[in-house]
Design an enzyme around this catalytic site. Structure first.
Site, mmCIF file in Angstrom:
data_model
loop_
_atom_site.group_PDB
_atom_site.id
_atom_site.type_symbol
_atom_site.label_atom_id
_atom_site.label_comp_id
_atom_site.label_asym_id
_atom_site.label_seq_id
_atom_site.Cartn_x
_atom_site.Cartn_y
_atom_site.Cartn_z
ATOM 1 N N HIS A 62 0.811 -1.210 0.000
ATOM 2 C CA HIS A 62 0.000 0.000 0.000
ATOM 3 C C HIS A 62 0.848 1.264 0.000
ATOM 4 O O HIS A 62 1.954 1.275 0.529
ATOM 5 C CB HIS A 62 -0.894 0.037 1.248
ATOM 6 C CG HIS A 62 -1.786 -1.142 1.375
ATOM 7 N ND1 HIS A 62 -2.088 -1.702 2.586
ATOM 8 C CD2 HIS A 62 -2.451 -1.876 0.446
ATOM 9 C CE1 HIS A 62 -2.898 -2.729 2.412
ATOM 10 N NE2 HIS A 62 -3.133 -2.858 1.122
ATOM 11 N N LYS A 72 5.861 6.429 6.764
ATOM 12 C CA LYS A 72 5.406 5.705 7.953
ATOM 13 C C LYS A 72 6.576 5.090 8.695
ATOM 14 O O LYS A 72 7.606 4.766 8.105
ATOM 15 C CB LYS A 72 4.368 4.650 7.597
ATOM 16 C CG LYS A 72 4.810 3.646 6.565
ATOM 17 C CD LYS A 72 3.661 2.767 6.062
ATOM 18 C CE LYS A 72 2.859 3.507 5.047
ATOM 19 N NZ LYS A 72 1.996 2.703 4.223
ATOM 20 N N TYR A 132 1.729 1.563 13.648
ATOM 21 C CA TYR A 132 2.191 2.466 12.593
ATOM 22 C C TYR A 132 2.093 3.906 13.068
ATOM 23 O O TYR A 132 1.063 4.316 13.584
ATOM 24 C CB TYR A 132 1.243 2.417 11.396
ATOM 25 C CG TYR A 132 1.217 1.224 10.530
ATOM 26 C CD1 TYR A 132 1.665 1.311 9.226
ATOM 27 C CD2 TYR A 132 0.670 0.025 10.959
ATOM 28 C CE1 TYR A 132 1.585 0.234 8.373
ATOM 29 C CE2 TYR A 132 0.584 -1.058 10.114
ATOM 30 C CZ TYR A 132 1.043 -0.951 8.820
ATOM 31 O OH TYR A 132 0.957 -2.017 7.979
ATOM 32 N N ASP A 168 -6.323 -6.427 -2.043
ATOM 33 C CA ASP A 168 -4.893 -6.678 -2.197
ATOM 34 C C ASP A 168 -4.609 -7.763 -3.236
ATOM 35 O O ASP A 168 -3.578 -7.728 -3.899
ATOM 36 C CB ASP A 168 -4.263 -7.064 -0.864
ATOM 37 C CG ASP A 168 -4.165 -5.892 0.100
ATOM 38 O OD1 ASP A 168 -4.412 -4.733 -0.310
ATOM 39 O OD2 ASP A 168 -3.833 -6.131 1.274
#
Length: 176
Positions: A62, A72, A132, A168
């Site tokens: 992603h 991130k 995250y 996905d």
């Protein structure tokens, strides 16, 4: 904190320097000043938690598109994962290359993923949890992805038959 660059520019492994005594240990997991010393401009805007009960779960790859790309800092707080970063930045010397890292609650490592790179992971143990820190708020209209088995990248995932979301599993082949 120990910040180590990788062969993909902007991607860093972040390790804790724990201070231990009879009570346990204490460690810094993020410090803007330390990141700045390593030329990492990162200001967390949002924090997320991903819990995955099954071994072999694969999430990703992603990324968030412009005008709000997301960097991130990813840490496995429970269990273990194989974490992948894929460089999609046009003009990058490592465009189209990927790296994989073992992150676990035992090794305490985190991975910093810069803007313009796709990220995904596969759980190596059941009941795995990730934390995250995101550099941009999630905007569903800008959410993008690369299929986990896209032949353009030939990522060597450790578990051949992953548990995937429909989204996905059905991203189209990437066009460089």
């Amino acid at each position: 904190m120990i910040v180590t660059p990788t062969r993909i520019p902007g991607v860093h492994v972040v390790e804790m320097a724990a201070h231990a005594d009879t009570r346990g240990h204490f460690a810094r997991t993020y410090c803007r000043e330390v990141f700045a010393q390593h030329a990492i401009a990162f200001e967390p805007m949002q924090c997320n938690l991903s819990f995955n009960p099954q071994r072999g779960t694969l999430r990703g790859l992603h990324y968030q598109d412009a005008p709000y790309p997301d960097a991130k800092l990813v840490r496995c707080t429970r269990g273990a994962i194989f974490d992948v970063v894929l460089d999609l930045r046009h003009g990058s010397p490592s465009h189209g290359e990927w790296l994989g890292f073992d992150l676990s609650e035992q090794n305490g490592r985190a991975l910093f993923v810069p803007e313009g790179c796709a990220h995904g992971f596969q759980t190596l143990t059941p009941d795995t949890e990730l934390f995250y820190m995101m550099g941009a708020a999630y905007r569903p209209e800008l959410a993008r992805g690369v299929r986990w088995d896209d032949p353009a990248f030939a990522i060597a995932w450790p578990i051949a038959s992953p548990l995937l979301s429909e989204r996905d599993a059905t991203y189209p082949d990437h066009r460089p």
